[in-house]
Scaffold this motif. Structure first.
Motif, mmCIF file in Angstrom:
data_model
loop_
_atom_site.group_PDB
_atom_site.id
_atom_site.type_symbol
_atom_site.label_atom_id
_atom_site.label_comp_id
_atom_site.label_asym_id
_atom_site.label_seq_id
_atom_site.Cartn_x
_atom_site.Cartn_y
_atom_site.Cartn_z
ATOM 1 N N TRP A 143 0.972 -1.165 0.060
ATOM 2 C CA TRP A 143 -0.006 0.036 -0.099
ATOM 3 C C TRP A 143 0.660 1.139 0.036
ATOM 4 O O TRP A 143 1.706 1.416 0.797
ATOM 5 N N SER A 144 0.701 1.952 -0.939
ATOM 6 C CA SER A 144 1.605 3.546 -0.968
ATOM 7 C C SER A 144 0.710 4.615 -1.093
ATOM 8 O O SER A 144 -0.329 4.815 -1.640
ATOM 9 N N VAL A 145 1.186 5.558 -0.069
ATOM 10 C CA VAL A 145 0.376 6.574 0.130
ATOM 11 C C VAL A 145 1.391 7.935 -0.350
ATOM 12 O O VAL A 145 2.335 7.971 -0.041
ATOM 13 N N LYS A 146 0.682 8.627 -1.469
ATOM 14 C CA LYS A 146 1.446 9.784 -1.994
ATOM 15 C C LYS A 146 0.885 10.925 -1.510
ATOM 16 O O LYS A 146 -0.119 11.173 -1.801
ATOM 17 N N TYR A 147 1.713 11.733 -0.639
ATOM 18 C CA TYR A 147 0.976 13.066 0.064
ATOM 19 C C TYR A 147 1.058 14.041 -1.216
ATOM 20 O O TYR A 147 2.171 13.973 -2.233
ATOM 21 N N ARG A 148 0.442 15.061 -1.096
ATOM 22 C CA ARG A 148 0.291 16.302 -2.043
ATOM 23 C C ARG A 148 1.742 17.097 -1.964
ATOM 24 O O ARG A 148 2.117 17.634 -3.069
ATOM 25 N N ASP A 149 2.572 17.024 -0.927
ATOM 26 C CA ASP A 149 3.956 17.461 -0.876
ATOM 27 C C ASP A 149 5.009 16.620 -1.494
ATOM 28 O O ASP A 149 6.150 17.055 -1.441
ATOM 29 N N GLY A 150 4.450 15.436 -2.135
ATOM 30 C CA GLY A 150 5.720 14.735 -2.735
ATOM 31 C C GLY A 150 6.045 13.640 -1.979
ATOM 32 O O GLY A 150 6.564 12.496 -2.632
ATOM 33 N N ARG A 151 5.822 13.452 -0.633
ATOM 34 C CA ARG A 151 6.215 12.543 0.007
ATOM 35 C C ARG A 151 5.487 11.150 -0.072
ATOM 36 O O ARG A 151 4.508 11.197 -0.563
ATOM 37 N N GLU A 152 6.205 10.027 -0.067
ATOM 38 C CA GLU A 152 5.645 8.766 -0.176
ATOM 39 C C GLU A 152 6.058 7.748 0.736
ATOM 40 O O GLU A 152 6.959 7.765 1.160
ATOM 41 N N LYS A 153 4.863 6.971 1.305
ATOM 42 C CA LYS A 153 5.118 6.243 2.392
ATOM 43 C C LYS A 153 4.386 4.625 1.932
ATOM 44 O O LYS A 153 3.378 4.922 1.327
ATOM 45 N N SER A 154 5.029 3.772 1.899
ATOM 46 C CA SER A 154 4.700 2.304 1.710
ATOM 47 C C SER A 154 4.608 1.422 2.776
ATOM 48 O O SER A 154 5.320 1.356 3.718
#
Length: 159
Positions: free
Chosen positions: A85-96
């Protein structure tokens, strides 16, 4: 987190329709694409997201899960046996978040009823289902735990 379908990715295979427990995923008869007919009735089980071979279904995350302006992607890799599951935030950060696939292939858990003896009168009178798996029954020594069923904890997941 109700689901939604990217129509450009969907090929109309119907895997999401088959697996949806609330029966809200349907195939549009004109465009031959899947869609969620009632997002407010979504159980949020993510079965359709995980089952989609085209990665055409995404989820709308809640604000406590991820802030507005984000995207959530799911990547099921059968070869590696993982779901990412990958979450891409609007500031460009990404957490998987990586998890093992713990489900079994479709139909592998169902007994061949032709080979199973019919229920006895005692089983018919019981409150339990005829082929209810032993590991969820309470009549054999009380409540079962993961450890009592032979599962061990490895890297935060019971196997």
């Amino acid at each position: 987190m109700p689901t939604f379908v990217y129509m450009t990715r969907c090929d109309g295979c119907g895997h999401c329709v088959d697996i949806c427990p609330s029966d809200i995923m349907h195939i549009d008869k004109v465009n031959r694409r899947a869609y969620n007919i009632e997002p407010t009735h979504c159980w949020e089980c993510m079965s359709c997201v995980k089952a989609c071979p085209q990665n055409a279904i995404d989820v709308r995350g809640y604000a406590d899960f991820s802030p507005l302006g984000h995207s959530v992607r799911v990547d099921r890799d059968e070869d590696k046996g993982t779901i990412a599951w990958s979450v891409k935030y609007r500031d460009g950060r990404e957490k998987s978040f990586l998890s093992p696939i713990t489900t079994k292939p479709w139909g592998s858990c169902t007994p061949n009823l032709k080979e199973v003896e019919g229920p006895t009168q005692e089983q018919r009178d019981s409150q339990y289902l005829f082929n209810e798996p032993k590991y969820i029954r309470f009549d054999e020594g009380g409540l079962h735990t993961l450890e009592s069923n032979g599962l061990t904890l490895k890297q935060g997941v019971y196997y």
